[in-house]
Design a protein around this motif. Structure first.
Motif, PDB file in Angstrom:
ATOM      1  N   PHE A   1       0.833  -1.192   0.000  1.00 47.31           N
ATOM      2  CA  PHE A   1       0.000   0.000   0.000  1.00 47.31           C
ATOM      3  C   PHE A   1       0.876   1.254   0.000  1.00 47.31           C
ATOM      4  O   PHE A   1       2.041   1.209   0.388  1.00 47.31           O
ATOM      5  N   THR A   2       0.287   2.356  -0.438  1.00 47.89           N
ATOM      6  CA  THR A   2       0.941   3.661  -0.371  1.00 47.89           C
ATOM      7  C   THR A   2      -0.100   4.685   0.062  1.00 47.89           C
ATOM      8  O   THR A   2      -1.301   4.465  -0.108  1.00 47.89           O
ATOM      9  N   PHE A   3       0.367   5.799   0.605  1.00 50.15           N
ATOM     10  CA  PHE A   3      -0.545   6.865   0.988  1.00 50.15           C
ATOM     11  C   PHE A   3      -0.990   7.658  -0.234  1.00 50.15           C
ATOM     12  O   PHE A   3      -0.216   7.888  -1.164  1.00 50.15           O
ATOM     13  N   SER A   4      -2.224   8.094  -0.185  1.00 52.47           N
ATOM     14  CA  SER A   4      -2.752   8.998  -1.208  1.00 52.47           C
ATOM     15  C   SER A   4      -2.170  10.396  -0.995  1.00 52.47           C
ATOM     16  O   SER A   4      -1.543  10.688   0.029  1.00 52.47           O
ATOM     17  N   LYS A   5      -2.408  11.258  -1.955  1.00 51.33           N
ATOM     18  CA  LYS A   5      -1.981  12.654  -1.817  1.00 51.33           C
ATOM     19  C   LYS A   5      -2.639  13.292  -0.591  1.00 51.33           C
ATOM     20  O   LYS A   5      -2.022  14.083   0.113  1.00 51.33           O
ATOM     21  N   ARG A   6      -3.876  12.954  -0.344  1.00 48.50           N
ATOM     22  CA  ARG A   6      -4.604  13.504   0.805  1.00 48.50           C
ATOM     23  C   ARG A   6      -3.938  13.081   2.114  1.00 48.50           C
ATOM     24  O   ARG A   6      -3.723  13.911   3.002  1.00 48.50           O
ATOM     25  N   SER A   7      -3.595  11.810   2.249  1.00 44.09           N
ATOM     26  CA  SER A   7      -2.922  11.353   3.464  1.00 44.09           C
ATOM     27  C   SER A   7      -1.564  12.017   3.627  1.00 44.09           C
ATOM     28  O   SER A   7      -1.194  12.431   4.734  1.00 44.09           O
ATOM     29  N   MET A   8      -0.836  12.152   2.536  1.00 42.34           N
ATOM     30  CA  MET A   8       0.472  12.822   2.609  1.00 42.34           C
ATOM     31  C   MET A   8       0.294  14.287   3.015  1.00 42.34           C
ATOM     32  O   MET A   8       1.067  14.812   3.815  1.00 42.34           O
ATOM     33  N   ALA A   9      -0.733  14.943   2.499  1.00 44.54           N
ATOM     34  CA  ALA A   9      -0.998  16.328   2.882  1.00 44.54           C
ATOM     35  C   ALA A   9      -1.348  16.422   4.369  1.00 44.54           C
ATOM     36  O   ALA A   9      -0.972  17.382   5.049  1.00 44.54           O
ATOM     37  N   ASN A  10      -2.047  15.410   4.883  1.00 44.48           N
ATOM     38  CA  ASN A  10      -2.419  15.405   6.299  1.00 44.48           C
ATOM     39  C   ASN A  10      -1.224  15.152   7.213  1.00 44.48           C
ATOM     40  O   ASN A  10      -1.327  15.327   8.428  1.00 44.48           O
ATOM     41  N   LEU A  11      -0.104  14.741   6.653  1.00 42.16           N
ATOM     42  CA  LEU A  11       1.128  14.581   7.432  1.00 42.16           C
ATOM     43  C   LEU A  11       1.955  15.873   7.478  1.00 42.16           C
ATOM     44  O   LEU A  11       2.944  15.950   8.204  1.00 42.16           O
ATOM     45  N   LYS A  12       1.529  16.880   6.741  1.00 38.93           N
ATOM     46  CA  LYS A  12       2.243  18.155   6.739  1.00 38.93           C
ATOM     47  C   LYS A  12       2.220  18.752   8.150  1.00 38.93           C
ATOM     48  O   LYS A  12       1.162  18.859   8.770  1.00 38.93           O
TER      49      LYS A  12
END
Length: 156
Positions: free
Chosen positions: A2-13
């Motif tokens: 699995f990989t994170f979506s752009k949304r999940s990556m943005a939520n890690l900001k």
């Protein structure tokens, strides 16, 4: 894998680099797909969650970027069943141990079990965990505005 979506990556900001590293590594080998629904929060967001009974404290690790909330992603939708979070947590905690990161899982709490919640421990990350005063900015970093948990029709 699995990989994170752009949304999940943005939520890690704005989330502490140690916690971000653990979550990014964990998703690649997790037995259950998951996304990040929340990382850094403002005080206003935290106040609202306390008002709604979804949190019990204004001393949240989310306010300093030392916590994330996740959601299990099963059959194209968010899933809130605790056994899925236990499986994910066992995996994430193992990754953290292997990387020497002191991580706590909210599902281990007796008073308010919180399966989606992971945080860097207060003991190991206390010096950098000061919550900003009211007259300072609402949070340490910026938080993306689009942080809804995805529906079946959206990208995770």
């Amino acid at each position: 894998m699995f990989t994170f979506s752009k949304r999940s990556m943005a939520n890690l900001k704005g989330v502490h680099e140690d916690l971000t590293k653990i979550m990014v590594e964990a998703i690649t080998t997790s037995p259950i797909d998951f996304g990040v629904s929340c990382g850094l929060r403002t005080k206003d967001e935290q106040r609202e969650l306390v008002r709604e009974g979804k949190s019990t404290t204004m001393n949240s690790r989310h306010l300093t970027g030392h916590a994330v909330d996740i959601y299990a992603y099963i059959d194209g939708a968010a899933n809130w069943e605790m056994p899925n979070y236990k499986t994910i947590a066992d995996h994430v905690k193992s990754i953290a141990r292997n990387n020497g990161v002191d991580l706590e899982w909210g599902g281990d709490w007796d008073s308010f079990p919180d399966g989606p919640h992971f945080q860097l421990s207060w003991g190991s990350y206390v010096e950098e965990s000061e919550i900003p005063d009211e007259d300072q900015e609402e949070s340490i970093g910026e938080r993306p505005s689009d942080t809804e948990v995805p529906s079946e029709d959206s990208e995770k």
